[in-house]
Structures are given as structure tokens and as C-alpha cells.
Enzyme design. Structure first.
Site, PDB file in Angstrom:
ATOM      1  N   ASN A 124      23.264  15.603  40.068  1.00 15.06           N
ATOM      2  CA  ASN A 124      23.557  16.652  39.085  1.00 15.06           C
ATOM      3  C   ASN A 124      22.348  16.934  38.176  1.00 15.06           C
ATOM      4  OD1 ASN A 124      26.270  17.969  38.354  1.00 15.06           O
ATOM      5  ND2 ASN A 124      25.333  17.558  36.381  1.00 15.06           N
ATOM      6  N   ASN A 144      32.766  19.447  32.216  1.00 12.31           N
ATOM      7  CA  ASN A 144      33.010  18.670  30.994  1.00 12.31           C
ATOM      8  C   ASN A 144      33.234  19.600  29.788  1.00 12.31           C
ATOM      9  OD1 ASN A 144      33.292  16.121  29.738  1.00 12.31           O
ATOM     10  ND2 ASN A 144      31.248  16.326  28.836  1.00 12.31           N
ATOM     11  N   ASP A 177      22.272  -1.119  24.382  1.00 11.68           N
ATOM     12  CA  ASP A 177      22.002  -0.546  23.051  1.00 11.68           C
ATOM     13  C   ASP A 177      20.713  -1.123  22.463  1.00 11.68           C
ATOM     14  OD1 ASP A 177      24.060   1.244  22.686  1.00 11.68           O
ATOM     15  OD2 ASP A 177      25.392  -0.184  21.681  1.00 11.68           O
ATOM     16  N   TYR A 204      21.352   7.540  33.580  1.00  9.28           N
ATOM     17  CA  TYR A 204      21.335   8.783  32.801  1.00  9.28           C
ATOM     18  C   TYR A 204      19.962   8.973  32.147  1.00  9.28           C
ATOM     19  CZ  TYR A 204      21.670  11.827  28.795  1.00  9.28           C
ATOM     20  OH  TYR A 204      21.396  12.813  27.881  1.00  9.28           O
ATOM     21  N   ASN A 213      29.796  24.982  35.125  1.00  6.93           N
ATOM     22  CA  ASN A 213      30.883  24.720  36.088  1.00  6.93           C
ATOM     23  C   ASN A 213      32.115  24.115  35.405  1.00  6.93           C
ATOM     24  OD1 ASN A 213      30.119  22.115  35.576  1.00  6.93           O
ATOM     25  ND2 ASN A 213      29.555  21.585  37.675  1.00  6.93           N
ATOM     26  N   LEU A 214      32.064  23.997  34.081  1.00  7.52           N
ATOM     27  CA  LEU A 214      33.188  23.523  33.263  1.00  7.52           C
ATOM     28  C   LEU A 214      33.634  22.109  33.618  1.00  7.52           C
ATOM     29  CD1 LEU A 214      35.305  26.836  33.057  1.00  7.52           C
ATOM     30  CD2 LEU A 214      33.574  26.006  31.452  1.00  7.52           C
ATOM     31  N   ILE A 260      33.139  -1.835  16.399  1.00  7.01           N
ATOM     32  CA  ILE A 260      31.712  -1.727  16.072  1.00  7.01           C
ATOM     33  C   ILE A 260      30.971  -2.703  16.973  1.00  7.01           C
ATOM     34  CG2 ILE A 260      29.964  -2.127  14.273  1.00  7.01           C
ATOM     35  CD1 ILE A 260      31.922  -0.999  12.253  1.00  7.01           C
ATOM     36  N   LYS A 316      16.571  11.798  32.791  1.00  2.79           N
ATOM     37  CA  LYS A 316      15.839  12.627  31.815  1.00  2.79           C
ATOM     38  C   LYS A 316      14.329  12.401  31.958  1.00  2.79           C
ATOM     39  CE  LYS A 316      19.364  14.628  29.943  1.00  2.79           C
ATOM     40  NZ  LYS A 316      19.590  16.063  30.065  1.00  2.79           N
ATOM     41  N   SER A 342      15.982  13.812  25.726  1.00  2.07           N
ATOM     42  CA  SER A 342      16.696  12.860  24.875  1.00  2.07           C
ATOM     43  C   SER A 342      15.753  11.798  24.337  1.00  2.07           C
ATOM     44  CB  SER A 342      17.774  12.199  25.743  1.00  2.07           C
ATOM     45  OG  SER A 342      18.306  11.071  25.107  1.00  2.07           O
ATOM     46  N   TYR A 352      29.218  20.959  24.351  1.00  7.20           N
ATOM     47  CA  TYR A 352      29.123  20.681  22.898  1.00  7.20           C
ATOM     48  C   TYR A 352      27.871  21.327  22.285  1.00  7.20           C
ATOM     49  CZ  TYR A 352      28.338  17.741  18.729  1.00  7.20           C
ATOM     50  OH  TYR A 352      28.078  17.293  17.458  1.00  7.20           O
TER      51      TYR A 352
HETATM   52  P1  NAD Z   1      28.365  18.488  27.373  1.00  5.45           P
HETATM   53  O1  NAD Z   1      28.914  17.654  28.480  1.00  5.45           O
HETATM   54  O2  NAD Z   1      29.277  18.874  26.276  1.00  5.45           O
HETATM   55  O3  NAD Z   1      27.695  19.808  27.966  1.00  5.45           O
HETATM   56  C1  NAD Z   1      27.115  19.855  29.244  1.00  5.45           C
HETATM   57  C2  NAD Z   1      27.653  21.104  29.927  1.00  5.45           C
HETATM   58  O4  NAD Z   1      27.068  21.203  31.231  1.00  5.45           O
HETATM   59  C3  NAD Z   1      29.175  21.071  30.121  1.00  5.45           C
HETATM   60  O5  NAD Z   1      29.703  22.304  29.690  1.00  5.45           O
HETATM   61  C4  NAD Z   1      29.346  20.887  31.625  1.00  5.45           C
HETATM   62  O6  NAD Z   1      30.532  21.490  32.084  1.00  5.45           O
HETATM   63  C5  NAD Z   1      28.091  21.523  32.167  1.00  5.45           C
HETATM   64  N1  NAD Z   1      27.628  21.023  33.461  1.00  5.45           N
HETATM   65  C6  NAD Z   1      27.443  19.728  33.834  1.00  5.45           C
HETATM   66  N2  NAD Z   1      27.001  19.679  35.094  1.00  5.45           N
HETATM   67  C7  NAD Z   1      26.882  20.961  35.534  1.00  5.45           C
HETATM   68  C8  NAD Z   1      26.461  21.552  36.743  1.00  5.45           C
HETATM   69  N3  NAD Z   1      26.094  20.825  37.790  1.00  5.45           N
HETATM   70  N4  NAD Z   1      26.447  22.895  36.834  1.00  5.45           N
HETATM   71  C9  NAD Z   1      26.825  23.675  35.788  1.00  5.45           C
HETATM   72  N5  NAD Z   1      27.240  23.162  34.617  1.00  5.45           N
HETATM   73  C10 NAD Z   1      27.264  21.816  34.493  1.00  5.45           C
HETATM   74  O7  NAD Z   1      27.092  17.703  26.794  1.00  5.45           O
HETATM   75  P2  NAD Z   1      26.216  17.992  25.498  1.00  5.45           P
HETATM   76  O8  NAD Z   1      26.421  16.855  24.575  1.00  5.45           O
HETATM   77  O9  NAD Z   1      26.426  19.371  25.027  1.00  5.45           O
HETATM   78  O10 NAD Z   1      24.770  17.831  26.123  1.00  5.45           O
HETATM   79  C11 NAD Z   1      24.011  18.939  26.534  1.00  5.45           C
HETATM   80  C12 NAD Z   1      22.667  18.450  27.071  1.00  5.45           C
HETATM   81  O11 NAD Z   1      21.991  17.727  26.051  1.00  5.45           O
HETATM   82  C13 NAD Z   1      22.756  17.512  28.261  1.00  5.45           C
HETATM   83  O12 NAD Z   1      21.688  17.787  29.126  1.00  5.45           O
HETATM   84  C14 NAD Z   1      22.607  16.136  27.641  1.00  5.45           C
HETATM   85  O13 NAD Z   1      22.076  15.219  28.557  1.00  5.45           O
HETATM   86  C15 NAD Z   1      21.616  16.438  26.541  1.00  5.45           C
HETATM   87  N6  NAD Z   1      21.642  15.489  25.424  1.00  5.45           N
HETATM   88  C16 NAD Z   1      22.822  15.265  24.774  1.00  5.45           C
HETATM   89  C17 NAD Z   1      22.857  14.371  23.709  1.00  5.45           C
HETATM   90  C18 NAD Z   1      24.139  14.061  22.987  1.00  5.45           C
HETATM   91  O14 NAD Z   1      24.193  13.057  22.285  1.00  5.45           O
HETATM   92  N7  NAD Z   1      25.188  14.873  23.111  1.00  5.45           N
HETATM   93  C19 NAD Z   1      21.681  13.723  23.305  1.00  5.45           C
HETATM   94  C20 NAD Z   1      20.495  13.992  23.991  1.00  5.45           C
HETATM   95  C21 NAD Z   1      20.496  14.882  25.055  1.00  5.45           C
HETATM   96  C1  WQD Z   2      25.703   5.077  18.357  1.00  7.08           C
HETATM   97  C2  WQD Z   2      25.869   3.697  17.755  1.00  7.08           C
HETATM   98  C3  WQD Z   2      26.719   2.031  19.280  1.00  7.08           C
HETATM   99  C4  WQD Z   2      30.671   3.772  19.836  1.00  7.08           C
HETATM  100  C5  WQD Z   2      23.791   7.940  23.236  1.00  7.08           C
HETATM  101  C6  WQD Z   2      22.906   7.975  24.446  1.00  7.08           C
HETATM  102  C7  WQD Z   2      21.663   8.741  24.151  1.00  7.08           C
HETATM  103  C8  WQD Z   2      21.996  10.110  23.597  1.00  7.08           C
HETATM  104  C9  WQD Z   2      22.945  10.039  22.452  1.00  7.08           C
HETATM  105  C10 WQD Z   2      22.105  11.652  25.390  1.00  7.08           C
HETATM  106  C11 WQD Z   2      25.418   2.578  18.686  1.00  7.08           C
HETATM  107  C12 WQD Z   2      27.689   2.283  18.140  1.00  7.08           C
HETATM  108  C13 WQD Z   2      29.370   3.539  19.416  1.00  7.08           C
HETATM  109  C14 WQD Z   2      31.711   2.888  19.404  1.00  7.08           C
HETATM  110  C15 WQD Z   2      30.071   1.644  18.144  1.00  7.08           C
HETATM  111  N1  WQD Z   2      22.667  10.914  24.558  1.00  7.08           N
HETATM  112  N2  WQD Z   2      29.076   2.487  18.587  1.00  7.08           N
HETATM  113  N3  WQD Z   2      31.360   1.856  18.560  1.00  7.08           N
HETATM  114  O1  WQD Z   2      24.101   5.025  22.189  1.00  7.08           O
HETATM  115  O2  WQD Z   2      22.723   5.895  20.249  1.00  7.08           O
HETATM  116  O3  WQD Z   2      23.081   7.304  22.192  1.00  7.08           O
HETATM  117  O4  WQD Z   2      24.096   9.276  22.815  1.00  7.08           O
HETATM  118  O5  WQD Z   2      20.960  11.757  25.664  1.00  7.08           O
HETATM  119  O6  WQD Z   2      20.955   8.820  25.333  1.00  7.08           O
HETATM  120  O7  WQD Z   2      22.584   6.640  24.802  1.00  7.08           O
HETATM  121  O8  WQD Z   2      24.970   6.897  20.717  1.00  7.08           O
HETATM  122  O9  WQD Z   2      27.139   7.457  19.700  1.00  7.08           O
HETATM  123  O10 WQD Z   2      27.105   6.023  21.783  1.00  7.08           O
HETATM  124  O11 WQD Z   2      26.287   5.069  19.643  1.00  7.08           O
HETATM  125  O12 WQD Z   2      29.801   0.693  17.406  1.00  7.08           O
HETATM  126  O13 WQD Z   2      32.877   3.040  19.753  1.00  7.08           O
HETATM  127  O14 WQD Z   2      27.265   3.477  17.521  1.00  7.08           O
HETATM  128  O15 WQD Z   2      26.649   0.671  19.578  1.00  7.08           O
HETATM  129  O16 WQD Z   2      24.833   1.602  17.900  1.00  7.08           O
HETATM  130  P1  WQD Z   2      23.687   6.140  21.353  1.00  7.08           P
HETATM  131  P2  WQD Z   2      26.457   6.418  20.513  1.00  7.08           P
END
Ligand code: NAD
Ligand code: WQD
Length: 341
Positions: free
Chosen positions: A99, A35, A298, A149, A32-33, A217, A153, A124, A11
Site C-alpha cells: 500500500n 480507513n 516506543d 510502517y 479508497n475509504l 499509560i 516512509k 513522519s 484525518y
Molecule cells: P488516515 O488513515 O486517517 O488517512 C489515510 C487515508 O488514506 C484514509 O482516508 C484511507 O482510506 C486512505 N487510503 C489508505 N490506503 C489507500 C489506498 N491504497 N488508496 C487510496 N486511499 C487509501 O491517516 P492520517 O492520520 O490522516 O494520515 C495521513 C498520512 O499522514 C499517512 O500517510 C500517514 O502515514 C501520515 N502520517 C500520519 C501521522 C499521524 O499521527 N496521524 C503522523 C505522521 C505521518
Molecule cells: C504517544 C505516546 C505512547 C497510547 C505514532 C507513530 C508515528 C506517528 C504518530 C505516523 C507514547 C503513549 C499511547 C495509549 C499510551 N504516526 N500511549 N497509552 O507512538 O509517538 O507515534 O503516531 O507516522 O510514526 O509511531 O504516538 O499517540 O501512539 O503515542 O501511554 O493508549 O502515548 O506510549 O509515548 P507515537 P501515539
């Protein structure tokens, strides 16, 4: 300039790859696809008219990674590859540590062997844990996240700090993302969760498109303005541009070594009820919901102090909440089954 993007098919990775290409950076995606789908990269190529080198591989596979570093002249690594489902991480913690922590160590080892010193890490807001008061500032001590998770980080941030102490050439930026949502304005790429979405916006979007019957919610009795949790939601394209800004920051600071952390958020907390309302307004349709019990782990409310990124990275989250909703909807309605075609 050539940048290796691990997890670049995912994403945030795919949106960042697009921004990098638009800024004339050559990109090699290593993923590695597990996700994601290669279709995201095809679409980025179509949107930009530029080629992306793609290698399917696991970050734990040091031999394959090493071949990539031999084949290309890599200047920097942006490291997205990780597992990210908070709930799942409590069920299979060893996979998450393998991982996210071991995988990162493998990548850093290979970088060191090939004398690549520039590193941008996907951290994060979760690293602030529950000990810190909001808004979160980079000078705060790292906290204790409530999930494996989140702990993975914190561990990687610690590893980066130790590596920097041991190696004066190592230059790392840790970007602490708050809650990225939205999609590229074309609606051609976006978030494509497998199975039932864990995160709020993908769930809301799937209710809107008719794939789920109603949103639950999680809690309306928090000590917040309307009782629901508050988060700092930022547009994924703003976040993508934050990576370009971080790369630029590294280039502008040739004498820097060490690790520098930056919060990437808007600086505003928005409640779950407010998100639902904003989405309804954007699509002119009601989102059915019910209030359910609180979700374990949460926190009531958190948002960023983003002054450091504003000032030092010359970066700001510019896109409005309305645009986040409209772009989410464009992506979801054009691609009800995500990248499955
Ligand atoms: P995502 O799952 O869409 O992307 C992660 C990608 O990494 C995927 O394409 C997956 O196939 C690949 N991957 C996972 N393990 C792998 C491995 N061992 N080797 C090679 N590829 C691998 O997630 P995202 O939301 O795009 O998140 C990207 C990064 O940002 C992650 O490190 C996540 O922890 C961090 N992050 C995400 C959020 C969020 O809310 N989406 C918030 C804070 C931090
Ligand atoms: C947002 C709000 C839920 C789903 C997570 C990870 C964080 C970071 C971002 C990677 C919360 C509420 C959610 C639903 C709901 N990721 N909710 N109904 O929990 O803030 O953060 O993603 O680093 O580490 O913890 O994001 O989108 O899951 O939730 O009411 O079906 O929406 O309770 O208040 P969160 P979220």
C-alpha cells in the site's frame, strides 16, 4: 490551481482539504475509504460552502488514477493515502509495503505519464529512527524505524530522492509530521479511528466520553522528567496549514527541482502524564488511568527542530495545547461514534 489529494477523506487529509478550499485551491480527493468515511468530505463541503470532487479508488489502480489525471488539469499532488497503524504493520508487513511503497510508486508513475511534477508527501518523524538525538533536524541522516510502517516512509523518501536525481523536473516536498492531534474548531470533523485506538489522544477522548473504562499509560520509568514518554504534539489545523504553506513554497520557487524535507512540529516535548492533565483541565473531569508496561518500539522522547519550516515555509504551529484538548473534546463529544450517523 487544482490539487489531487490522495487519502483526502482521512484525518489529516480532510483538515487539509478544508484549508486548501479556504485558500481558493480546487481539490480532487482520491481515496479508497479503507480507513475513512465519505461523510468527512460532505462535512468539509458544508463547512466551506465549496465543492470537492471525489473519486473512490485505490492508488495501486493505475488505470483509474490515469483517468483522473486525464479528466482534471492537475497542478500538484498531496499524497496522504497510506496505512498507518504501527503495531498492525508488524503483523501484516506486506500489506504495508504494498500500500505505502508500491502504491506511491504507482502514483508517481502516473504523475510522470501525465507530466505532473509537483508532489507533497506525508512523511513522519519516525524516519529519524532511534539513531538520532533530539531535537530532530532535517540535515540528520535517516535512521532505522522500529516498524515496517516507519520503514515504508523511509523507503518512499529514498524513492523520491532517486526520482529527483533521474528527472530534473520533479519537485517534491516531504513533510515530516510529529504527533498531530485535535480537530477542526467546529467539532464537525476529526480523527475517527476504527476499533481500539492506537494513538494516545483518541484513546483519552474515548475514555472521557465513556467508550473505554481507563487509559493505560505505557511506561513511567523512562529517562524523562516524569518518567512517561515525551512527544511533539501539534494541532491538526496547524498541520493542515503547513500543506498550504508547502504548496505556496513550491509556487514561490519555480526554479526549484529535487526533494526538500521539512519538520512540522511545535518544537516542544510534552509527556503522557502532562497530556492527561491538560485534557482533564480542558474538560473539567478526571481521566481514569493505570500505568502499564512499556510499549515495544516506543522511543523515550522526541520533538522537532522546526526552524526550517518557520523560516522557509513561513509556517509555525500556533495553536496551544489547551486548544488541542478543547477541540479534541468538542469533536469527540459531538460525535461519540465518529462519522457513523
Ligand atoms: P488516515 O488513515 O486517517 O488517512 C489515510 C487515508 O488514506 C484514509 O482516508 C484511507 O482510506 C486512505 N487510503 C489508505 N490506503 C489507500 C489506498 N491504497 N488508496 C487510496 N486511499 C487509501 O491517516 P492520517 O492520520 O490522516 O494520515 C495521513 C498520512 O499522514 C499517512 O500517510 C500517514 O502515514 C501520515 N502520517 C500520519 C501521522 C499521524 O499521527 N496521524 C503522523 C505522521 C505521518
Ligand atoms: C504517544 C505516546 C505512547 C497510547 C505514532 C507513530 C508515528 C506517528 C504518530 C505516523 C507514547 C503513549 C499511547 C495509549 C499510551 N504516526 N500511549 N497509552 O507512538 O509517538 O507515534 O503516531 O507516522 O510514526 O509511531 O504516538 O499517540 O501512539 O503515542 O501511554 O493508549 O502515548 O506510549 O509515548 P507515537 P501515539
Amino acid at each position: 490551481m487544482q490539487v489531487l489529494v490522495t487519502g483526502g477523506a482521512g484525518y489529516i487529509g480532510s483538515h487539509t482539504v478544508l484549508s486548501l478550499l479556504e485558500n481558493n485551491v480546487d481539490v480532487i480527493v482520491y481515496d479508497n475509504l479503507v480507513n475513512s468515511s465519505i461523510e468527512s468530505i460532505d462535512r468539509v463541503e458544508k463547512l466551506t460552502g465549496k465543492k470537492v470532487e471525489f473519486v473512490e479508488g485505490d492508488i495501486c489502480d493505475k488505470e483509474k488514477l490515469s483517468r483522473v489525471f486525464k479528466q482534471f488539469s492537475i497542478d500538484a499532488v498531496i499524497h496522504f493515502a497510506a496505512l498507518k497503524a504501527v503495531g498492525e504493520s508488524a503483523e501484516i508487513p506486506l500489506s504495508y509495503y504494498q500500500n505505502n511503497v508500491h502504491g506511491t510508486v504507482c502514483l508517481l508513475e502516473v504523475m510522470q505519464q501525465h507530466k505532473v511534477h509537483n508532489f507533497i508527501f506525508s512523511s513522519s518523524a519516525t524516519v529519524y529512527g532511534e539513531e538520532n538525538n533530539v531535537p530532530y533536524v532535517e540535515t540528520m541522516k535517516l535512521g532505522t524505524p522500529s516498524s515496517p510502517y516507519g520503514a515504508s516512509k523511509v523507503m518512499v523518501e529514498r524513492i523520491l530522492a532517486d526520482l529527483a536525481l533521474s528527472d530534473s523536473k520533479f519537485r517534491a516536498v516531504s513533510l515530516r509530521y510529529f504527533n498531530p492531534i485535535g480537530a477542526h474548531e467546529s467539532g464537525a470533523i476529526g480523527e475517527d479511528p476504527k476499533g481500539i485506538p492506537n494513538n494516545l489522544l483518541p484513546y483519552v477522548a474515548q475514555v472521557a466520553v465513556g467508550k473505554r473504562d481507563k487509559l493505560r499509560i505505557f511506561g513511567d520509568d523512562y529517562p524523562t522528567k516524569d518518567g512517561s514518554c515525551e512527544r511533539d504534539y501539534l494541532h491538526v489545523m496547524d498541520l493542515a496549514q503547513g500543506h498550504v504553506a508547502a504548496l505556496d513554497w513550491l509556487n514561490r520557487h519555480p526554479d526549484f527541482s529535487g526533494v526538500e524535507a521539512f519538520n512540522l512540529g511545535t518544537g516542544n516535548g510534552v509527556s503522557v502524564f502532562a497530556i492527561v492533565k491538560a485534557f482533564e483541565q480542558a474538560i473539567n473531569k478526571k481521566i481514569p488511568f493505570e500505568v502499564s508496561p512499556r510499549r515495544v518500539g516506543d522511543l523515550p522522547a522526541f520533538w522537532a527542530n522546526a526552524s526550517k519550516a518557520n523560516k522557509e515555509l513561513n509556517w509555525q504551529a500556533n495553536r496551544s495545547l489547551e486548544q488541542m484538548m478543547t477541540d479534541t473534546w468538542r469533536w469527540q463529544s459531538k460525535n461519540p461514534n465518529g462519522f457513523l450517523i
